[in-house]
Design a protein around this motif. Structure first.
Motif, PDB file in Angstrom:
ATOM      1  N   GLU A  55     -23.162   7.523 -42.618  1.00  0.00           N
ATOM      2  CA  GLU A  55     -23.069   8.894 -41.550  1.00  0.00           C
ATOM      3  C   GLU A  55     -24.169   8.339 -40.865  1.00  0.00           C
ATOM      4  O   GLU A  55     -24.863   7.841 -40.702  1.00  0.00           O
TER       5      GLU A  55
ATOM      6  N   HIS B  54     -22.590  10.398 -33.440  1.00  0.00           N
ATOM      7  CA  HIS B  54     -21.578  10.070 -33.186  1.00  0.00           C
ATOM      8  C   HIS B  54     -22.607  10.854 -31.773  1.00  0.00           C
ATOM      9  O   HIS B  54     -22.138  11.960 -31.386  1.00  0.00           O
TER      10      HIS B  54
ATOM     11  N   GLU C  98     -22.517  14.871 -30.615  1.00  0.00           N
ATOM     12  CA  GLU C  98     -21.597  15.772 -31.521  1.00  0.00           C
ATOM     13  C   GLU C  98     -21.309  15.922 -32.828  1.00  0.00           C
ATOM     14  O   GLU C  98     -20.591  16.921 -33.820  1.00  0.00           O
TER      15      GLU C  98
ATOM     16  N   GLN D 103     -20.989  11.455 -38.138  1.00  0.00           N
ATOM     17  CA  GLN D 103     -19.455  10.953 -38.346  1.00  0.00           C
ATOM     18  C   GLN D 103     -19.578   9.744 -39.383  1.00  0.00           C
ATOM     19  O   GLN D 103     -20.745   8.702 -39.313  1.00  0.00           O
ATOM     20  N   LYS D 104     -18.711   9.752 -40.328  1.00  0.00           N
ATOM     21  CA  LYS D 104     -18.565   8.256 -40.556  1.00  0.00           C
ATOM     22  C   LYS D 104     -17.973   7.072 -40.838  1.00  0.00           C
ATOM     23  O   LYS D 104     -17.078   8.055 -39.632  1.00  0.00           O
TER      24      LYS D 104
ATOM     25  N   THR E 153     -22.334   5.619 -32.845  1.00  0.00           N
ATOM     26  CA  THR E 153     -21.491   5.110 -32.476  1.00  0.00           C
ATOM     27  C   THR E 153     -21.121   6.660 -31.044  1.00  0.00           C
ATOM     28  O   THR E 153     -21.947   7.336 -30.744  1.00  0.00           O
TER      29      THR E 153
ATOM     30  N   THR F  16     -14.547   3.923 -28.248  1.00  0.00           N
ATOM     31  CA  THR F  16     -15.611   3.713 -29.610  1.00  0.00           C
ATOM     32  C   THR F  16     -16.629   2.495 -29.183  1.00  0.00           C
ATOM     33  O   THR F  16     -16.080   1.735 -29.974  1.00  0.00           O
TER      34      THR F  16
END
Length: 244
Positions: free
Chosen positions: A12, A15, A26, A29-30, A50, A93
């Motif tokens: 994780e 992000h 946000e 994110q995985k 990311t 991204t």
């Protein structure tokens, strides 16, 4: 001994998107496993995040350049490593990494830029070496679903695949493998929905697999003639660069 493949881990990472020109967190994110994580190892202190850029190319380019010197987050500085292509209205991204010590030069050192990743001079065989180098680097960022120790299998290269007196020339990057190898990889790739919300319970079938191994890239198909041999036979076309 039974062939055993390992399911790739996910991590994780924070992000970010953009609200105007300001980065907006946000949440986590995985991030799927990628070969680069074998070089920029989290257990050695490397951390990642990311960042999704807007779909407008001019705006996205401006924001990329703004954060190229480094992006600060929670006391660490993150630097660009690579990025995916964007699909409008979303932009690309980017993956950013923060080394345990030092700056972006540590990323180049660990990934091999200037040593194992060097832009060759143009030649008759490789007229556009930048494309070869780019393809080599991108293999570090291919998502890994499952892996198997190469010490437990045998990989050989061949110019053609013969059945009796006939030879089938493979020039599209497709090789053959012991079906037991592909079955082990498929079993290890089983993925629960809570791990990846956008996929089903399994991400592979048992008689085919897309592989990345050293300089090899392409597809493997289960071959009855290799059953039980623990062998993989690949055509020359699967060798993308000279690490095998």
């Amino acid at each position: 001994l039974q062939l055993t493949a390992m399911k790739a881990v996910t991590i994780e990472v924070p992000h970010f998107t953009f609200d105007g020109d300001m980065p907006k967190l946000e949440g986590p994110q995985k991030m799927s496993a990628r070969p680069m994580l074998w070089k920029l190892q989290p257990e050695q202190g490397w951390t990642f995040l990311t960042m999704e850029f807007p779909g407008d190319k001019d705006r996205s380019k401006k924001l990329v350049e703004t954060h190229r010197p480094g992006f600060p987050h929670q006391g660490r500085t993150y630097y660009y490593v690579s990025s995916s292509k964007g699909t409008y209205p979303k932009g690309p991204t980017a993956w950013l990494a923060s080394p345990p010590v030092g700056g972006p030069e540590q990323i180049d050192k660990q990934l091999g830029f200037g040593t194992s990743l060097v832009l060759a001079e143009p030649s008759a065989e490789i007229p556009f070496p930048v494309f070869r180098l780019r393809a080599r680097v991108k293999q570090l960022f291919s998502s890994v679903i499952a892996s198997i120790d190469t010490d437990s299998i045998q990989i050989t290269r061949t110019n053609d695949f013969r059945t009796g007196k006939l030879a089938v020339i493979r020039d599209d990057g497709a090789g053959e493998a012991d079906p037991d190898i592909l079955t082990a990889l498929a079993k290890a790739s089983t993925t629960l929905k809570e791990d990846f919300s956008d996929v089903g319970l399994c991400r592979s079938v048992t008689q085919s697999a897309q592989i990345r191994c050293a300089g090899l890239k392409g597809m493997l198909l289960g071959s009855p003639r290799l059953q039980g041999t623990r062998k993989v036979v690949v055509p020359e076309s699967m060798k993308k660069f000279g690490s095998w």
